[in-house]
Design a protein around this motif. Structure first.
Motif, mmCIF file in Angstrom:
data_model
loop_
_atom_site.group_PDB
_atom_site.id
_atom_site.type_symbol
_atom_site.label_atom_id
_atom_site.label_comp_id
_atom_site.label_asym_id
_atom_site.label_seq_id
_atom_site.Cartn_x
_atom_site.Cartn_y
_atom_site.Cartn_z
ATOM 1 N N UNK A 205 -16.178 33.148 -3.579
ATOM 2 C CA UNK A 205 -17.146 33.683 -4.141
ATOM 3 C C UNK A 205 -16.342 34.818 -5.209
ATOM 4 N N UNK A 206 -15.163 35.388 -4.685
ATOM 5 C CA UNK A 206 -14.641 36.446 -5.520
ATOM 6 C C UNK A 206 -14.503 36.004 -6.741
ATOM 7 N N UNK A 207 -13.938 34.726 -6.721
ATOM 8 C CA UNK A 207 -13.283 34.162 -8.253
ATOM 9 C C UNK A 207 -14.645 33.842 -8.962
ATOM 10 N N UNK A 208 -15.679 33.431 -8.374
ATOM 11 C CA UNK A 208 -16.962 33.067 -9.320
ATOM 12 C C UNK A 208 -17.591 34.155 -9.752
ATOM 13 N N UNK A 209 -17.453 35.363 -8.868
ATOM 14 C CA UNK A 209 -18.162 36.703 -9.387
ATOM 15 C C UNK A 209 -17.255 37.383 -10.607
ATOM 16 N N UNK A 210 -15.786 37.151 -10.293
ATOM 17 C CA UNK A 210 -14.759 37.521 -11.449
ATOM 18 C C UNK A 210 -15.208 36.865 -12.673
ATOM 19 N N UNK A 212 -17.960 35.459 -13.598
ATOM 20 C CA UNK A 212 -19.375 35.980 -14.285
ATOM 21 C C UNK A 212 -19.019 37.151 -14.886
ATOM 22 N N UNK A 213 -18.580 38.353 -14.243
ATOM 23 C CA UNK A 213 -18.153 39.322 -14.954
ATOM 24 C C UNK A 213 -17.381 39.442 -16.032
ATOM 25 N N UNK A 214 -16.532 38.389 -16.433
ATOM 26 C CA UNK A 214 -15.639 38.383 -17.569
ATOM 27 C C UNK A 214 -16.096 37.185 -18.671
ATOM 28 N N UNK A 215 -17.204 36.841 -18.485
ATOM 29 C CA UNK A 215 -17.505 35.863 -19.344
ATOM 30 C C UNK A 215 -17.529 36.296 -20.908
ATOM 31 N N UNK A 216 -17.745 37.238 -20.980
ATOM 32 C CA UNK A 216 -17.710 37.764 -22.337
ATOM 33 C C UNK A 216 -16.565 38.299 -22.837
ATOM 34 N N UNK A 217 -15.432 38.402 -21.925
ATOM 35 C CA UNK A 217 -14.288 38.896 -22.209
ATOM 36 C C UNK A 217 -13.189 38.009 -22.726
ATOM 37 N N UNK A 262 -22.887 27.044 -16.257
ATOM 38 C CA UNK A 262 -22.499 27.419 -14.613
ATOM 39 C C UNK A 262 -20.996 27.216 -14.461
ATOM 40 N N UNK A 263 -20.454 27.800 -13.290
ATOM 41 C CA UNK A 263 -19.065 27.621 -13.028
ATOM 42 C C UNK A 263 -19.144 26.863 -11.673
ATOM 43 N N UNK A 264 -18.237 25.729 -11.690
ATOM 44 C CA UNK A 264 -18.510 25.163 -10.310
ATOM 45 C C UNK A 264 -16.915 25.026 -9.913
ATOM 46 N N UNK A 265 -16.795 24.685 -8.588
ATOM 47 C CA UNK A 265 -15.303 24.702 -7.685
ATOM 48 C C UNK A 265 -15.599 23.605 -6.626
ATOM 49 N N UNK A 266 -14.604 23.127 -6.582
ATOM 50 C CA UNK A 266 -14.222 22.565 -5.065
ATOM 51 C C UNK A 266 -12.957 22.845 -4.605
#
Ligand code: AMP
Length: 288
Positions: A205-210, A212-217, A262-266
């Motif tokens: 969750x932390x990685x996905x949240x990070x 999202x927060x950095x999508x424009x960076x 969307x970012x997806x991970x397994x």
């Protein structure tokens, strides 16, 4: 609440209810129910007159027999939870009820373009099995609404494609991901995590949240690379971390040409495979 184990029993009751003009909301599950499933049940209760929940561990969508064997089966507990959440009908069929010995007609649906990445290559045959069982369940229940979780992003996208292509009358309603306090997406598989590994699982969750927060960076490529670096910690082993277009699930190279991303991970957490995702951009519905 009533539990039906046969197609005939369920359909007799549903025919009656439909004749009375009741609308049907349907939540397909594989059991071992948790609050994530209950959010689907609650949405169905709000939207439809009658909520039907199926509990069926579908063998055709498991690409590994050991995973199928280990899948938790807790019908009594599930029924109690569903009752307390005002479910009207449980459908808990045996395998032969779903897959009769004389076979089922093949679902004529091409999903090749939707299984090119993520779960597709990593779980050969999985989505063919999902399509087969959801199609069969829909043909039995004939619901007005189908409730699925965003937790399985590729799955609901494929089922949405099926409803559209086969011109089925059921409307798909996608419900948001329900998470534990530390961010881990609720899953029937979480009970198999060891306590030591469980403590570290907020990393997804932390990685996905990070991200999202950095999508424009950063560029998409850099975001994916940095996310993979963040996830490369013991005891985790990442199968994929992909940023894709939310409509067609195709890889993207930049954000400006896409309205829905969307970012997806397994990730393997010890012996348990976890999947998660986060919508990074959704301009079409003004959601963040
Ligand atoms: P399953 O029993 O794992 O096949 O899941 C049945 C349905 O519940 C699927 O539509 C899932 O996407 C949904 N679901 C599972 N976990 C969650 C969750 N944490 N939040 C919301 N929906 C979920």
């Amino acid at each position: 609440m009533h539990i039906y184990k046969t197609v005939r029993g369920l359909q007799n009751r549903l025919d009656q209810l439909k004749k009375e003009g009741k609308t049907i909301g349907f939540v397909p599950t594989m059991g071992a129910l948790h609050q994530g499933h209950m959010s689907l049940v609650n949405s169905a209760n709000e939207k439809a007159d009658i909520t039907v929940v199926s509990i069926f561990v579908n063998p055709t969508q498991f690409n590994e027999k050991s995973d199928l064997d280990k899948y938790p089966r807790t019908l009594e507990k599930d029924a109690a939870l569903l009752k307390s959440n005002h479910c009207d009908i449980i459908f808990a069929p045996s395998e032969t009820q779903i897959y009769p010995k004389d076979g089922l007609p093949k679902v004529g649906l091409d999903i090749t373009h939707l299984i090119q990445s993520m779960e597709g290559p990593n779980r050969p045959g999985h989505f063919e099995g999902v399509v087969q069982v959801v199609h069969r369940l829909l043909s039995i229940v004939g619901p007005d609404y189908l409730f699925m979780g965003q937790k399985d992003f590729q799955q609901f996208t494929i089922i949405g494609h099926m409803l559209k292509k086969l011109k089925l009358k059921t409307k798909l309603i996608v419900c948001e991901i329900i998470r534990e306090k530390d961010g881990l997406a609720m899953s029937s598989r979480n009970v198999r995590l060891t306590p030591a590994i469980r403590k570290k699982c907020s990393l997804l969750y932390e990685t996905l949240t990070w991200c999202k927060a950095n999508l424009n960076k950063y560029s998409i490529k850099t975001l994916e690379k940095k996310a993979l670096e963040k996830l490369s910690q013991k005891p985790f082993k990442t199968e994929y971390y992909k940023i894709v277009d939310g409509y067609d699930l195709m890889p993207i190279s930049d954000i400006s040409n896409h309205k829905y991303i969307v970012a997806c991970t397994a990730v393997w957490a010890g012996k348990v495979r976890l999947i998660d995702n986060m919508i990074l951009k959704n301009v079409s519905s003004n959601k963040k």
